[in-house]
Design a protein around this motif. Structure first.
Motif, PDB file in Angstrom:
ATOM      1  N   ASP A 164      44.278  74.700  30.226  1.00  0.00           N
ATOM      2  CA  ASP A 164      43.958  73.732  31.271  1.00  0.00           C
ATOM      3  C   ASP A 164      42.480  73.804  31.659  1.00  0.00           C
ATOM      4  OD1 ASP A 164      43.917  71.955  33.352  1.00  0.00           O
ATOM      5  OD2 ASP A 164      45.602  72.863  34.437  1.00  0.00           O
ATOM      6  N   LEU A 165      41.672  73.011  30.973  1.00  0.00           N
ATOM      7  CA  LEU A 165      40.235  72.976  31.244  1.00  0.00           C
ATOM      8  C   LEU A 165      39.928  72.517  32.668  1.00  0.00           C
ATOM      9  CD1 LEU A 165      39.054  71.475  27.850  1.00  0.00           C
ATOM     10  CD2 LEU A 165      38.428  73.739  28.730  1.00  0.00           C
ATOM     11  N   SER A 166      40.848  71.790  33.298  1.00  0.00           N
ATOM     12  CA  SER A 166      40.606  71.313  34.660  1.00  0.00           C
ATOM     13  C   SER A 166      40.555  72.462  35.670  1.00  0.00           C
ATOM     14  CB  SER A 166      41.671  70.292  35.073  1.00  0.00           C
ATOM     15  OG  SER A 166      42.916  70.924  35.308  1.00  0.00           O
ATOM     16  N   LYS A 167      41.030  73.643  35.279  1.00  0.00           N
ATOM     17  CA  LYS A 167      40.988  74.804  36.169  1.00  0.00           C
ATOM     18  C   LYS A 167      39.670  75.580  36.053  1.00  0.00           C
ATOM     19  CE  LYS A 167      45.908  75.402  36.712  1.00  0.00           C
ATOM     20  NZ  LYS A 167      47.035  76.317  36.685  1.00  0.00           N
ATOM     21  N   LEU A 168      38.804  75.124  35.160  1.00  0.00           N
ATOM     22  CA  LEU A 168      37.485  75.741  35.011  1.00  0.00           C
ATOM     23  C   LEU A 168      36.515  75.030  35.955  1.00  0.00           C
ATOM     24  CD1 LEU A 168      37.225  76.104  31.128  1.00  0.00           C
ATOM     25  CD2 LEU A 168      38.110  77.741  32.804  1.00  0.00           C
ATOM     26  N   PRO A 169      35.371  75.649  36.240  1.00  0.00           N
ATOM     27  CA  PRO A 169      34.384  74.984  37.107  1.00  0.00           C
ATOM     28  C   PRO A 169      34.008  73.613  36.541  1.00  0.00           C
ATOM     29  CG  PRO A 169      33.754  77.258  36.679  1.00  0.00           C
ATOM     30  CD  PRO A 169      34.921  76.964  35.794  1.00  0.00           C
ATOM     31  N   SER A 170      33.773  72.659  37.424  1.00  0.00           N
ATOM     32  CA  SER A 170      33.417  71.312  36.969  1.00  0.00           C
ATOM     33  C   SER A 170      31.996  71.251  36.401  1.00  0.00           C
ATOM     34  CB  SER A 170      33.575  70.302  38.103  1.00  0.00           C
ATOM     35  OG  SER A 170      32.772  70.681  39.201  1.00  0.00           O
ATOM     36  N   ASP A 171      31.132  72.172  36.843  1.00  0.00           N
ATOM     37  CA  ASP A 171      29.754  72.219  36.348  1.00  0.00           C
ATOM     38  C   ASP A 171      29.748  72.918  34.988  1.00  0.00           C
ATOM     39  OD1 ASP A 171      27.074  72.531  35.814  1.00  0.00           O
ATOM     40  OD2 ASP A 171      26.618  73.663  37.643  1.00  0.00           O
ATOM     41  N   LYS A 172      29.614  72.126  33.938  1.00  0.00           N
ATOM     42  CA  LYS A 172      29.672  72.678  32.579  1.00  0.00           C
ATOM     43  C   LYS A 172      28.426  73.465  32.189  1.00  0.00           C
ATOM     44  CE  LYS A 172      33.084  69.444  30.909  1.00  0.00           C
ATOM     45  NZ  LYS A 172      33.478  68.518  29.865  1.00  0.00           N
ATOM     46  N   ALA A 173      27.400  73.417  33.048  1.00  0.00           N
ATOM     47  CA  ALA A 173      26.182  74.192  32.790  1.00  0.00           C
ATOM     48  C   ALA A 173      26.199  75.532  33.533  1.00  0.00           C
ATOM     49  CB  ALA A 173      24.957  73.388  33.188  1.00  0.00           C
ATOM     50  N   ALA A 174      27.228  75.746  34.350  1.00  0.00           N
ATOM     51  CA  ALA A 174      27.339  76.999  35.106  1.00  0.00           C
ATOM     52  C   ALA A 174      27.932  78.085  34.200  1.00  0.00           C
ATOM     53  CB  ALA A 174      28.227  76.797  36.330  1.00  0.00           C
ATOM     54  N   PRO A 175      27.508  79.330  34.387  1.00  0.00           N
ATOM     55  CA  PRO A 175      28.057  80.407  33.550  1.00  0.00           C
ATOM     56  C   PRO A 175      29.507  80.722  33.913  1.00  0.00           C
ATOM     57  CG  PRO A 175      26.585  81.304  35.209  1.00  0.00           C
ATOM     58  CD  PRO A 175      26.508  79.813  35.326  1.00  0.00           C
ATOM     59  N   LEU A 176      30.255  81.177  32.918  1.00  0.00           N
ATOM     60  CA  LEU A 176      31.609  81.665  33.140  1.00  0.00           C
ATOM     61  C   LEU A 176      31.941  82.703  32.081  1.00  0.00           C
ATOM     62  CD1 LEU A 176      34.329  79.110  32.082  1.00  0.00           C
ATOM     63  CD2 LEU A 176      31.952  78.684  31.688  1.00  0.00           C
ATOM     64  N   VAL A 177      32.946  83.529  32.382  1.00  0.00           N
ATOM     65  CA  VAL A 177      33.337  84.626  31.504  1.00  0.00           C
ATOM     66  C   VAL A 177      34.819  84.481  31.174  1.00  0.00           C
ATOM     67  CG1 VAL A 177      33.588  87.137  31.298  1.00  0.00           C
ATOM     68  CG2 VAL A 177      31.676  86.185  32.609  1.00  0.00           C
ATOM     69  N   PHE A 178      35.161  84.657  29.890  1.00  0.00           N
ATOM     70  CA  PHE A 178      36.559  84.680  29.463  1.00  0.00           C
ATOM     71  C   PHE A 178      36.904  86.072  28.954  1.00  0.00           C
ATOM     72  CE2 PHE A 178      35.488  80.154  28.579  1.00  0.00           C
ATOM     73  CZ  PHE A 178      36.431  79.566  29.405  1.00  0.00           C
ATOM     74  N   PHE A 179      38.125  86.537  29.290  1.00  0.00           N
ATOM     75  CA  PHE A 179      38.593  87.812  28.744  1.00  0.00           C
ATOM     76  C   PHE A 179      40.097  87.791  28.556  1.00  0.00           C
ATOM     77  CE2 PHE A 179      39.517  88.620  33.177  1.00  0.00           C
ATOM     78  CZ  PHE A 179      40.617  89.465  33.160  1.00  0.00           C
ATOM     79  N   CYS A 180      40.578  88.719  27.718  1.00  0.00           N
ATOM     80  CA  CYS A 180      42.013  88.959  27.567  1.00  0.00           C
ATOM     81  C   CYS A 180      42.194  90.444  27.268  1.00  0.00           C
ATOM     82  CB  CYS A 180      42.648  88.039  26.516  1.00  0.00           C
ATOM     83  SG  CYS A 180      41.988  88.146  24.841  1.00  0.00           S
TER      84      CYS A 180
END
Length: 150
Positions: free
Chosen positions: A93-109
């Motif tokens: 669900d990409l809609s649960k990610l920040p709307s600003d696509k230029a903002a940093p984010l981190v993914f982990f598992c």
């Protein structure tokens, strides 16, 4: 006669073992083009600075224990654990990610054989996110360093 029986069983065992090997998942790649690989220490600094840290594991794993401050956005995979995976078979669900696509984010598992954060990084990148950080070491690395959990 005993030797022939032994050889027959050895051949059956070898075939059974060989047939099961493709079912074993390969480790995720060491790099991902266009995505920054980050360590637990780097994730901690980013989290402290307000960067969203996304736990792509299933909801039950998140509920059991996660990185303190992480947000659950499960990557539901049905595709192969391979760099050429078919994202259309999966749900994220990409809609649960920040709307600003230029903002940093981190993914982990869960690192290693867990492909969820790798796949989430690829899907987010294809959706236009430009500052993706992939915490390949994931929750095991975080826990091993004794960093805060919830």
């Amino acid at each position: 006669m005993l030797k022939r029986t032994w050889m027959k069983w050895a051949a059956v065992a070898a075939l059974a073992l060989g047939a099961s090997l493709p079912a074993l998942a390969a480790d995720t790649p060491a790099t991902l083009a266009g995505v920054k690989l980050v360590s637990a220490d780097e994730v901690k600094k980013m989290l402290d600075a307000g960067v969203p840290v996304i736990d792509t594991r299933v909801a039950a794993e998140y509920a059991e224990k996660t990185i303190k401050g992480a947000k659950s956005v499960p990557y539901r995979e049905k595709s192969s654990k391979d760099v050429k995976f078919d994202a259309s078979l999966d749900q994220f669900d990409l809609s649960k990610l920040p709307s600003d696509k230029a903002a940093p984010l981190v993914f982990f598992c869960n690192a290693g054989e867990c492909w969820k954060s790798y796949k989430a990084s690829v899907v987010a990148q294809k959706a236009g996110y430009t500052k993706i950080n992939w915490f390949r070491g994931g929750f095991p690395e975080w826990s091993a360093k004794g960093l805060p959990t919830q």
